[in-house]
Write an enzyme that holds these catalytic residues in place. Structure first.
Site, PDB file in Angstrom:
ATOM      1  N   SER A  67       0.794  -1.241   0.000  1.00 56.28           N
ATOM      2  CA  SER A  67       0.000   0.000   0.000  1.00 56.28           C
ATOM      3  C   SER A  67       0.819   1.280   0.000  1.00 56.28           C
ATOM      4  O   SER A  67       0.267   2.350  -0.229  1.00 56.28           O
ATOM      5  CB  SER A  67      -0.942   0.035   1.199  1.00 56.28           C
ATOM      6  OG  SER A  67      -2.127  -0.628   0.872  1.00 56.28           O
ATOM      7  N   LYS A  70       0.462   3.315  -2.974  1.00 60.22           N
ATOM      8  CA  LYS A  70      -0.708   4.177  -3.197  1.00 60.22           C
ATOM      9  C   LYS A  70      -0.302   5.654  -3.261  1.00 60.22           C
ATOM     10  O   LYS A  70      -0.951   6.453  -3.929  1.00 60.22           O
ATOM     11  CB  LYS A  70      -1.761   3.941  -2.107  1.00 60.22           C
ATOM     12  CG  LYS A  70      -2.414   2.550  -2.214  1.00 60.22           C
ATOM     13  CD  LYS A  70      -3.385   2.301  -1.083  1.00 60.22           C
ATOM     14  CE  LYS A  70      -4.296   1.102  -1.309  1.00 60.22           C
ATOM     15  NZ  LYS A  70      -3.706  -0.203  -1.120  1.00 60.22           N
ATOM     16  N   TYR A 192      -3.015  -2.189 -10.648  1.00 55.78           N
ATOM     17  CA  TYR A 192      -2.981  -1.971  -9.189  1.00 55.78           C
ATOM     18  C   TYR A 192      -2.144  -3.058  -8.489  1.00 55.78           C
ATOM     19  O   TYR A 192      -1.266  -2.758  -7.668  1.00 55.78           O
ATOM     20  CB  TYR A 192      -4.419  -1.927  -8.650  1.00 55.78           C
ATOM     21  CG  TYR A 192      -4.489  -2.032  -7.146  1.00 55.78           C
ATOM     22  CD1 TYR A 192      -4.201  -0.939  -6.335  1.00 55.78           C
ATOM     23  CD2 TYR A 192      -4.812  -3.248  -6.533  1.00 55.78           C
ATOM     24  CE1 TYR A 192      -4.232  -1.047  -4.946  1.00 55.78           C
ATOM     25  CE2 TYR A 192      -4.847  -3.360  -5.153  1.00 55.78           C
ATOM     26  CZ  TYR A 192      -4.552  -2.271  -4.365  1.00 55.78           C
ATOM     27  OH  TYR A 192      -4.576  -2.387  -2.999  1.00 55.78           O
ATOM     28  N   TYR A 244      -4.172   3.487   7.518  1.00 62.05           N
ATOM     29  CA  TYR A 244      -5.476   2.814   7.502  1.00 62.05           C
ATOM     30  C   TYR A 244      -6.365   3.392   8.610  1.00 62.05           C
ATOM     31  O   TYR A 244      -6.322   4.579   8.905  1.00 62.05           O
ATOM     32  CB  TYR A 244      -5.348   1.291   7.653  1.00 62.05           C
ATOM     33  CG  TYR A 244      -4.258   0.650   6.847  1.00 62.05           C
ATOM     34  CD1 TYR A 244      -4.109   0.911   5.496  1.00 62.05           C
ATOM     35  CD2 TYR A 244      -3.370  -0.234   7.435  1.00 62.05           C
ATOM     36  CE1 TYR A 244      -3.116   0.310   4.753  1.00 62.05           C
ATOM     37  CE2 TYR A 244      -2.379  -0.855   6.701  1.00 62.05           C
ATOM     38  CZ  TYR A 244      -2.251  -0.575   5.369  1.00 62.05           C
ATOM     39  OH  TYR A 244      -1.267  -1.171   4.652  1.00 62.05           O
ATOM     40  N   VAL A 262       1.036  -3.816   3.702  1.00 68.84           N
ATOM     41  CA  VAL A 262       0.951  -5.130   4.354  1.00 68.84           C
ATOM     42  C   VAL A 262       2.172  -6.018   4.098  1.00 68.84           C
ATOM     43  O   VAL A 262       2.284  -7.096   4.655  1.00 68.84           O
ATOM     44  CB  VAL A 262      -0.346  -5.912   3.982  1.00 68.84           C
ATOM     45  CG1 VAL A 262      -1.576  -5.251   4.559  1.00 68.84           C
ATOM     46  CG2 VAL A 262      -0.467  -6.122   2.488  1.00 68.84           C
TER      47      VAL A 262
HETATM   48  N1  GLN Z   1      -1.988  -5.306  -2.416  1.00 66.96           N
HETATM   49  C1  GLN Z   1      -2.635  -5.219  -1.148  1.00 66.96           C
HETATM   50  C2  GLN Z   1      -4.132  -5.405  -1.307  1.00 66.96           C
HETATM   51  O1  GLN Z   1      -4.641  -5.005  -2.281  1.00 66.96           O
HETATM   52  C3  GLN Z   1      -2.310  -3.902  -0.539  1.00 66.96           C
HETATM   53  C4  GLN Z   1      -2.965  -3.705   0.802  1.00 66.96           C
HETATM   54  C5  GLN Z   1      -2.123  -3.027   1.821  1.00 66.96           C
HETATM   55  O2  GLN Z   1      -0.893  -2.959   1.786  1.00 66.96           O
HETATM   56  N2  GLN Z   1      -2.800  -2.574   2.818  1.00 66.96           N
HETATM   57  O3  GLN Z   1      -4.818  -5.935  -0.482  1.00 66.96           O
END
Ligand code: GLN
Length: 316
Positions: A67, A70, A192, A244, A262
């Site tokens: 993430s 992002k 993505y 988050y 994650v």
């Molecule tokens: N690729 C992970 C997902 O789509 C990214 C989520 C994350 O790092 N929180 O669930």
């Protein structure tokens, strides 16, 4: 240039402090390939605006950016589609829900609430698809900001995410149905997943965080790598949504604009002072790395990095 002994010592102490919490976390398993991560790996890197690099533990260990990508997706979306188009598709409000929640796409409004949750990043990835070579351009942007030309895809994680990505596909189809996505849902989630699967280490992320801390200019070369209005948006969203549904708690206890993934990474940026990143694959129930969180918490407390430092807060 002189090494800062306080940073060196505090980083060592932060690592020792963080290690005592690692047993409380668990590696992510919902993407099967991530389940192979070692929960006791711990690495950290601080790069100051005077160009000094302070690394500790498993700083060379690579992990997938997840993430944290992002923030890069948002940058590329703003660069390719512009402010109005991006923010016609995605909002800027925290959700209080899990990063992979679908619920607000139905109950709040059809637009994802912010670019730091999965639905929002899928919408910004859709904006990136207007570039001629979205994959190549994203990789080039990541390499440039992380200052490493050998950053590459972790193919095994990419395939694993594709296989296990039902929730993300569901979000994409909902948004395609509501005309938020302009491209085919399958193509957008593919991009993505690919963005999430780039393999980095903490030094790469600290380099990137340093550019953000210095408002888009590499302090070592004087080169402008990002426009400052884009950096301002990214850092603001890191404060409000980067951790988050623990973003409020992190803002209070740590007070550093940060983004977590994650894969176990957390990147943080301290205005005009430093870029930092830490890594440990053991996650807390909200999906934030236990060890990386504690490293940043300790550094913030003992180096006075909280954006309102001077106020009293304690390391609990
Ligand atoms: N690729 C992970 C997902 O789509 C990214 C989520 C994350 O790092 N929180 O669930």
């Amino acid at each position: 240039m002189a090494r800062n002994e306080l940073i060196e010592k505090t980083l060592t102490d932060a690592m020792n402090y963080a290690r005592t919490f690692l047993h409380t976390g668990k590696v992510a398993t919902y993407i099967p390939e991530l389940a192979k991560g070692y929960p006791d790996k711990l690495g950290a890197c601080v790069i100051t605006t005077d160009g000094e690099i302070y690394s500790a533990g498993d700083w060379h260990q690579e992990f997938t950016i997840q993430s944290i990508s992002k923030t890069l997706t948002l940058i590329m979306a703003l660069q390719t589609a512009g402010y109005d188009r991006v923010f016609s598709k995605v909002g800027v409000e925290p959700t209080g829900d899990a990063f992979n929640s679908l619920v607000r796409l139905e109950t709040k409004n059809t637009h994802p609430l912010n670019p730091m949750i999965n639905a929002g990043a899928i919408a910004t990835a859709d904006c990136c698809m207007n570039s001629k070579d979205p994959f190549g351009d994203f990789l080039a942007l990541t390499r440039k900001l992380c200052r490493r030309n050998t950053i590459h895809l972790d193919e095994a994680v990419f395939q694993s995410e594709k296989k296990a990505g039902m929730r993300n596909r569901s979000m994409a189809y909902l948004m395609q149905g509501d005309n938020i996505l302009e491209h085919d849902a399958e193509d957008v989630v593919d991009l993505y997943f690919w963005m999430c699967s780039l393999s980095v280490n903490v030094e790469d992320l600290a380099n990137y965080a340093l550019i953000l801390a210095n408002n888009g200019v590499d302090p070592r070369t004087g080169e402008t790598l990002l426009e400052d209005w884009i950096v301002r948006i990214v850092k603001t969203l890191m404060v409000t949504c980067g951790m988050y549904d623990a973003s409020g708690e992190f803002a209070m206890k740590v007070g550093i604009p940060a983004k977590s993934g994650v894969g176990g990474g957390i990147m943080g940026t301290v205005e005009r002072k430093m870029g930092l990143a830490a890594f440990n694959p053991a996650l807390d129930p909200k999906g934030n790395s236990v060890g990386a969180y504690r490293v940043l918490e300790y550094l913030s407390h003992y180096l006075g990095l909280h954006y309102f430092s001077g106020s009293s807060y304690t390391v609990s």
